[in-house]
Design an enzyme around this catalytic site. Structure first.
Site, PDB file in Angstrom:
ATOM      1  N   THR A   1       6.027  -2.246  11.213  1.00 35.21           N
ATOM      2  CA  THR A   1       5.473  -0.943  11.603  1.00 35.21           C
ATOM      3  C   THR A   1       3.969  -0.908  11.335  1.00 35.21           C
ATOM      4  O   THR A   1       3.385   0.169  11.228  1.00 35.21           O
ATOM      5  CB  THR A   1       6.160   0.207  10.838  1.00 35.21           C
ATOM      6  OG1 THR A   1       6.076  -0.034   9.420  1.00 35.21           O
ATOM      7  CG2 THR A   1       7.619   0.343  11.238  1.00 35.21           C
TER       8      THR A   1
ATOM      9  N   ALA B   1       5.816   5.734  14.951  1.00 34.36           N
ATOM     10  CA  ALA B   1       6.356   5.922  13.603  1.00 34.36           C
ATOM     11  C   ALA B   1       5.813   7.176  12.919  1.00 34.36           C
ATOM     12  O   ALA B   1       6.537   7.874  12.210  1.00 34.36           O
ATOM     13  CB  ALA B   1       6.070   4.697  12.748  1.00 34.36           C
TER      14      ALA B   1
ATOM     15  N   HIS C   1       5.257   2.523  19.086  1.00 33.95           N
ATOM     16  CA  HIS C   1       4.194   2.910  18.148  1.00 33.95           C
ATOM     17  C   HIS C   1       4.193   4.426  17.910  1.00 33.95           C
ATOM     18  O   HIS C   1       3.168   5.096  18.060  1.00 33.95           O
ATOM     19  CB  HIS C   1       2.825   2.456  18.665  1.00 33.95           C
ATOM     20  CG  HIS C   1       1.820   2.288  17.560  1.00 33.95           C
ATOM     21  ND1 HIS C   1       0.765   1.408  17.636  1.00 33.95           N
ATOM     22  CD2 HIS C   1       1.708   2.875  16.340  1.00 33.95           C
ATOM     23  CE1 HIS C   1       0.038   1.473  16.532  1.00 33.95           C
ATOM     24  NE2 HIS C   1       0.602   2.358  15.726  1.00 33.95           N
TER      25      HIS C   1
ATOM     26  N   GLY D   1       0.816  -1.203   0.000  1.00 32.38           N
ATOM     27  CA  GLY D   1       0.000   0.000   0.000  1.00 32.38           C
ATOM     28  C   GLY D   1       0.853   1.258   0.000  1.00 32.38           C
ATOM     29  O   GLY D   1       2.013   1.252  -0.411  1.00 32.38           O
ATOM     30  N   ARG D   2       0.280   2.341   0.509  1.00 25.13           N
ATOM     31  CA  ARG D   2       0.928   3.644   0.442  1.00 25.13           C
ATOM     32  C   ARG D   2       2.301   3.655   1.122  1.00 25.13           C
ATOM     33  O   ARG D   2       3.287   4.147   0.575  1.00 25.13           O
ATOM     34  CB  ARG D   2       0.023   4.699   1.082  1.00 25.13           C
ATOM     35  CG  ARG D   2      -1.291   4.947   0.359  1.00 25.13           C
ATOM     36  CD  ARG D   2      -2.200   5.797   1.219  1.00 25.13           C
ATOM     37  NE  ARG D   2      -3.442   6.184   0.558  1.00 25.13           N
ATOM     38  CZ  ARG D   2      -4.527   5.409   0.517  1.00 25.13           C
ATOM     39  NH1 ARG D   2      -4.507   4.214   1.086  1.00 25.13           N
ATOM     40  NH2 ARG D   2      -5.617   5.841  -0.095  1.00 25.13           N
TER      41      ARG D   2
ATOM     42  N   GLU E   1       0.894  -4.039  23.714  1.00 22.97           N
ATOM     43  CA  GLU E   1       1.434  -2.718  23.428  1.00 22.97           C
ATOM     44  C   GLU E   1       0.958  -1.728  24.480  1.00 22.97           C
ATOM     45  O   GLU E   1      -0.249  -1.617  24.708  1.00 22.97           O
ATOM     46  CB  GLU E   1       0.965  -2.275  22.038  1.00 22.97           C
ATOM     47  CG  GLU E   1       1.698  -1.091  21.477  1.00 22.97           C
ATOM     48  CD  GLU E   1       1.298  -0.832  20.027  1.00 22.97           C
ATOM     49  OE1 GLU E   1       1.789  -1.553  19.131  1.00 22.97           O
ATOM     50  OE2 GLU E   1       0.479   0.075  19.811  1.00 22.97           O
TER      51      GLU E   1
ATOM     52  N   ARG F   1       0.980  -3.624  12.631  1.00 20.54           N
ATOM     53  CA  ARG F   1       0.277  -3.969  13.858  1.00 20.54           C
ATOM     54  C   ARG F   1       1.032  -5.118  14.543  1.00 20.54           C
ATOM     55  O   ARG F   1       1.450  -6.073  13.888  1.00 20.54           O
ATOM     56  CB  ARG F   1      -1.177  -4.384  13.588  1.00 20.54           C
ATOM     57  CG  ARG F   1      -2.109  -3.226  13.261  1.00 20.54           C
ATOM     58  CD  ARG F   1      -2.320  -2.336  14.467  1.00 20.54           C
ATOM     59  NE  ARG F   1      -3.292  -1.272  14.242  1.00 20.54           N
ATOM     60  CZ  ARG F   1      -2.988  -0.040  13.816  1.00 20.54           C
ATOM     61  NH1 ARG F   1      -1.721   0.254  13.534  1.00 20.54           N
ATOM     62  NH2 ARG F   1      -3.928   0.873  13.670  1.00 20.54           N
TER      63      ARG F   1
END
Length: 327
Positions: free
Chosen positions: A231, A283, A281, A151-152, A262, A233
């Site tokens: 990066t 990023a 978490h 994806g992106r 987490e 889940r």
């Protein structure tokens, strides 16, 4: 509506200082909630800007007027989308906003693990010398980056890593073949990707099908001495299987911005390994990224409350083109 005529919107987190005036001009601000009452202010909210809380039936019961939940991020696994749809609540996310920051962080983790930065720093703190002779890193030029999902964020990671001289492969069964650039080699299975990649980077959403998709079997398929980066889940990776692969020396190391659970507790074994880099978490948490993510979520709230279809609607079945009563 409030006495000012502005729709009440509940904010799970504090509004960024530079955006308070902009937000206050458009909506009535509710929240963030007090620690002793996580649902405080929700009773009259017509919209919620969602962060890390779970948006399930219990939360929705506290917000009978809610018409839209806008996630400040890509993933919406913390939102019970089916329940929201049943109640006529639109769910939105911000798929474009975190791309740049998260891709850069992904590459940071790849470099930190490949160059053995954490171990080198640990040795330096201990003293004793012999650093050059005792150090070993990976030269990434000419190695293969395997992207699980394309994806992106993965696309941007691919572009950066191609600049480092890496060859890029990708596995994404839901991606049309025409969407893969000619510089990226598309493979037909996860196993094929894992067997050929020197660095594996995960970029898929969490679902019932993808949970635990990297486990004992997959670590066994990876090249000896490979690097794993996640990066996306934390629950995509079986943490026990990861630890076993590291302890067996099968992996060179791992870079994780997401974990399960987490955050990790301070005594978790992953935090005490020199071949693992863990960040909590964060990023997408650059100054520019935070503004972009918040603004994208807020703009969709404004769209929905004005009766307009939002740009990134997760549950299109809820949308019938009408303005909801009172919005």
């Amino acid at each position: 509506m409030t006495s000012r005529g502005l729709p009440p919107v509940w904010f799970e987190r504090s509004i960024l200082p530079d955006l308070v005036a902009e937000v206050a001009a458009a909506v009535t601000i509710l929240g963030p909630p007090a620690t002793d009452d996580p649902y405080g202010g929700l009773a009259t909210a017509r919209a919620a800007i969602a962060g890390s809380m779970r948006y399930d039936a219990a939360l929705m019961d506290h917000a009978p007027a809610l018409r839209v939940i806008a996630r400040t991020g890509i993933g919406h696994d913390l939102v019970d989308v089916a329940e929201a749809t049943r109640r006529g609540i639109a769910v939105c996310n911000t798929p474009d906003a975190p791309t740049t920051s998260t891709a850069e962080h992904t590459v940071t983790l790849i470099l930190m693990v490949a160059k053995n930065v954490k171990l080198a720093e640990s040795r330096l703190r201990q003293g004793g010398g012999g650093y050059y002779a005792g150090h070993e890193g990976i030269e990434l030029d000419g190695t293969v980056l395997g992207l699980v999902g394309f994806g992106r964020i993965a696309r941007r990671v691919a572009g950066i890593c191609e600049g480092l001289g890496m060859r890029v492969t990708a596995y994404d069964p839901f991606l049309p073949g025409a969407d893969v650039p000619p510089t990226v080699a598309r493979v037909g299975s996860l196993e094929q990707l894992l067997r050929g990649a020197d660095v594996v980077s995960i970029h898929v959403p969490l679902s019932d099908d993808s949970r635990g998709m990297i486990g004992h079997d997959q670590f066994g398929q990876m090249k000896p001495g490979a690097v794993l980066v996640n990066t996306a889940r934390g629950a995509l990776v079986d943490g026990n299987a990861l630890l076993e692969a590291l302890e067996a020396g099968r992996l060179f190391g791992a870079g994780l911005d997401v974990t399960e659970p987490e955050p990790l507790g301070p005594d978790h074994p992953l935090l005490h390994r020199d071949d693992v880099v863990v960040t909590p978490h964060i990023a997408s948490a650059t100054a520019a990224g935070k503004v972009r993510i918040f603004r994208a979520a807020f703009e969709q709230v404004v769209q929905v409350l004005a009766g307009r279809r939002p740009d990134h609607l997760v549950n299109p079945d809820v949308w019938d083109g009408r303005t909801w009563p009172g919005s």
